[in-house]
Design a protein around this motif. Structure first.
Motif, PDB file in Angstrom:
ATOM      1  N   HIS A  99      58.008  37.539  53.566  1.00  0.00           N
ATOM      2  CA  HIS A  99      57.659  36.399  54.414  1.00  0.00           C
ATOM      3  C   HIS A  99      56.334  35.760  54.018  1.00  0.00           C
ATOM      4  N   GLY A 100      55.805  36.127  52.839  1.00  0.00           N
ATOM      5  CA  GLY A 100      54.633  35.427  52.323  1.00  0.00           C
ATOM      6  C   GLY A 100      53.292  35.990  52.733  1.00  0.00           C
ATOM      7  N   TYR A 101      53.255  37.168  53.335  1.00  0.00           N
ATOM      8  CA  TYR A 101      51.993  37.791  53.742  1.00  0.00           C
ATOM      9  C   TYR A 101      51.511  38.764  52.662  1.00  0.00           C
ATOM     10  N   VAL A 102      50.203  38.995  52.623  1.00  0.00           N
ATOM     11  CA  VAL A 102      49.604  40.039  51.794  1.00  0.00           C
ATOM     12  C   VAL A 102      48.636  40.802  52.694  1.00  0.00           C
ATOM     13  N   HIS A 103      48.729  42.122  52.696  1.00  0.00           N
ATOM     14  CA  HIS A 103      47.890  42.908  53.610  1.00  0.00           C
ATOM     15  C   HIS A 103      46.419  42.796  53.246  1.00  0.00           C
ATOM     16  N   CYS A 104      46.084  42.991  51.957  1.00  0.00           N
ATOM     17  CA  CYS A 104      44.732  42.818  51.409  1.00  0.00           C
ATOM     18  C   CYS A 104      43.749  43.958  51.708  1.00  0.00           C
ATOM     19  N   ASP A 105      44.107  44.905  52.554  1.00  0.00           N
ATOM     20  CA  ASP A 105      43.169  45.993  52.853  1.00  0.00           C
ATOM     21  C   ASP A 105      43.923  47.292  53.125  1.00  0.00           C
ATOM     22  N   LEU A 106      44.888  47.594  52.245  1.00  0.00           N
ATOM     23  CA  LEU A 106      45.686  48.797  52.421  1.00  0.00           C
ATOM     24  C   LEU A 106      44.890  50.015  51.968  1.00  0.00           C
ATOM     25  N   LYS A 107      44.701  50.959  52.862  1.00  0.00           N
ATOM     26  CA  LYS A 107      43.990  52.205  52.583  1.00  0.00           C
ATOM     27  C   LYS A 107      44.365  53.208  53.675  1.00  0.00           C
ATOM     28  N   PRO A 108      44.097  54.494  53.476  1.00  0.00           N
ATOM     29  CA  PRO A 108      44.526  55.500  54.463  1.00  0.00           C
ATOM     30  C   PRO A 108      44.011  55.251  55.875  1.00  0.00           C
ATOM     31  N   VAL A 138      41.035  33.894  48.667  1.00  0.00           N
ATOM     32  CA  VAL A 138      40.528  34.300  47.355  1.00  0.00           C
ATOM     33  C   VAL A 138      40.284  35.798  47.334  1.00  0.00           C
ATOM     34  N   LEU A 139      40.238  36.353  46.107  1.00  0.00           N
ATOM     35  CA  LEU A 139      40.138  37.796  45.947  1.00  0.00           C
ATOM     36  C   LEU A 139      38.834  38.370  46.492  1.00  0.00           C
ATOM     37  N   LYS A 140      37.765  37.598  46.465  1.00  0.00           N
ATOM     38  CA  LYS A 140      36.489  38.139  46.927  1.00  0.00           C
ATOM     39  C   LYS A 140      36.496  38.408  48.434  1.00  0.00           C
ATOM     40  N   LEU A 141      37.500  37.879  49.119  1.00  0.00           N
ATOM     41  CA  LEU A 141      37.624  38.130  50.550  1.00  0.00           C
ATOM     42  C   LEU A 141      38.508  39.345  50.843  1.00  0.00           C
ATOM     43  N   ALA A 142      38.962  40.045  49.793  1.00  0.00           N
ATOM     44  CA  ALA A 142      39.844  41.191  49.982  1.00  0.00           C
ATOM     45  C   ALA A 142      39.039  42.412  50.435  1.00  0.00           C
ATOM     46  N   GLY A 143      39.758  43.544  50.602  1.00  0.00           N
ATOM     47  CA  GLY A 143      39.190  44.704  51.291  1.00  0.00           C
ATOM     48  C   GLY A 143      38.331  45.644  50.477  1.00  0.00           C
ATOM     49  N   THR A 144      38.452  46.943  50.753  1.00  0.00           N
ATOM     50  CA  THR A 144      37.571  47.988  50.254  1.00  0.00           C
ATOM     51  C   THR A 144      37.651  48.131  48.737  1.00  0.00           C
ATOM     52  N   ASN A 145      36.478  48.202  48.057  1.00  0.00           N
ATOM     53  CA  ASN A 145      36.429  48.177  46.593  1.00  0.00           C
ATOM     54  C   ASN A 145      37.257  49.273  45.936  1.00  0.00           C
ATOM     55  N   PRO A 193      36.914  37.092  40.534  1.00  0.00           N
ATOM     56  CA  PRO A 193      36.695  37.152  41.984  1.00  0.00           C
ATOM     57  C   PRO A 193      37.111  35.900  42.735  1.00  0.00           C
ATOM     58  N   GLU A 194      37.214  34.779  42.019  1.00  0.00           N
ATOM     59  CA  GLU A 194      37.623  33.545  42.693  1.00  0.00           C
ATOM     60  C   GLU A 194      39.129  33.324  42.615  1.00  0.00           C
ATOM     61  N   LEU A 242      42.019  41.094  57.532  1.00  0.00           N
ATOM     62  CA  LEU A 242      41.707  40.484  56.238  1.00  0.00           C
ATOM     63  C   LEU A 242      42.955  39.983  55.521  1.00  0.00           C
ATOM     64  N   SER A 243      44.082  40.034  56.180  1.00  0.00           N
ATOM     65  CA  SER A 243      45.350  39.715  55.515  1.00  0.00           C
ATOM     66  C   SER A 243      45.481  38.228  55.207  1.00  0.00           C
TER      67      SER A 243
END
Length: 340
Positions: free
Chosen positions: A133-142, A175-182, A193-194, A166-167
């Motif tokens: 459906h066009g979403y990306v979680h962007c902060d997947l971690k345990p 943009v990628l610089k707004l994504a989650g944990t390094n 990053p852009e 942050l999804s």
């Protein structure tokens, strides 16, 4: 995504009692609330300056209402605190905690491989729903994977995706610089990053989570900004191939969630037998029971990054999807060919 609500979601805040704080972080806190007649809720509270992130998280949970792999909202409303200093949302309470808590309890040792496979399958089901459906979680971690009582007999838990602040939503610029944990971010985040966020970002993060369930550790590369994951213990060849599919360096060569759901690591079934007393069985059945219960193992660290999928296929290192992994009575020769 069209949602048909069976009944309105409503939480009577005046009747709630605070039990304890479940967690605190840079973006706010989560507390356990109890209603005398309606059970338990998790209340997530953030500063009013993060109101838009919290609104987006609520919006995504409502967009995927009743999906078994997405944490469910308990109220349709963003609740504003006194003097408008904070805001909060209500969601279902994860009584089994988070995947991070489970991994920590193993103190660097791997979870059982069949448990890792089952948990990963549930995460992929949630990611597939988001990606379709066009979403990306962007902060997947345990930390952002919550655990609930299992709906399958004999299994430890059911996993759900959480924390969508942050999804990326469909048809939005992100943009990628707004994504989650390094530690869980792919190399393209530090290299470009852009760049725009894509679904391959979640696949890399999923691979990091699987590494961590296997007891893996993240090491920062000398160039900085990018982490690679390594294992010190043995894992099955089919698990190695799954991780390669997730951690292909170039995002356009990574497998999709749908492709990974058909991977042998996800499809295989580890048979465990508990013999209470000798039970006679016919010869053909006895032959099946005497087969090895566990897959062959290989030793040594598994460094990343691993090259593009096309190169892997050329070298013959990719395990092809086969529906035969679903069959309980597959002969031993075919079973080993899947892992080879």
């Amino acid at each position: 995504m069209d949602i048909k609500y069976e009944e309105p979601l409503y939480v009577d805040e005046l009747s709630l009692k605070t039990v304890r704080v479940l967690g605190q972080g840079a973006f706010g806190s989560v507390t356990l609330k109890v209603h005398p007649g309606h059970g338990r809720y998790a209340k997530k509270t953030s500063s009013i300056r993060l109101k838009e992130n919290l609104k987006k998280e609520l919006r995504i949970m409502l967009d995927f209402r009743n999906h078994p792999r997405i944490v469910q909202a308990s109220s349709e409303h963003l609740h504003l605190g006194m003097f408008l200093k904070d805001c909060s949302i209500y969601m279902e309470y994860a009584s089994e905690g988070s995947l991070d808590e489970v991994i920590s309890s193993f103190r660097g040792k791997p979870l059982p491989e069949h448990v890792i496979g089952r948990t990963t399958r549930m995460l992929l089901q949630g990611l597939e729903a988001l990606h379709v459906h066009g979403y990306v979680h962007c902060d997947l971690k345990p930390d952002n994977i919550l655990l609930f009582p299992s709906t399958s007999f004999g299994e430890p838990w059911d996993a759900k995706l959480a924390d969508f602040g942050l999804s990326k939503e469909p048809n939005t610029y992100h943009v990628l610089k707004l994504a989650g944990t390094n530690m869980y971010m792919p190399p393209e985040v530090s290299e470009v990053p852009e760049g725009l966020v894509g679904q391959a970002l979640d696949i890399w993060s999923l691979g990091c989570v699987v590494f961590e369930m296997f007891g893996g550790k993240a090491e920062e590369m000398e160039t900085g900004g990018t982490y690679v994951w390594k294992l010190e213990q043995e894992i099955s060849p089919v698990a190695i191939d799954f991780l390669r599919r997730c951690h292909t360096w170039h995002p356009w060569n990574r497998a999709s969630a749908t492709e990974l759901l058909n991977h042998p690591f996800i499809m295989q079934r580890v048979v465990s037998l508990r013999v209470l007393q000798p039970i006679p069985c016919p010869p053909e059945r006895r032959q099946y029971l005497e087969r090895p219960l566990f897959t062959p193992r290989v030793r040594g660290p598994l460094p990343t990054p691993i090259g593009p999928r096309k190169k892997q296929e050329a070298e013959g290192s990719v395990v092809k999807d086969q529906s035969t992994v679903e069959k309980n009575d597959v002969d031993n020769k075919k079973r080993h060919s899947l892992l080879g």
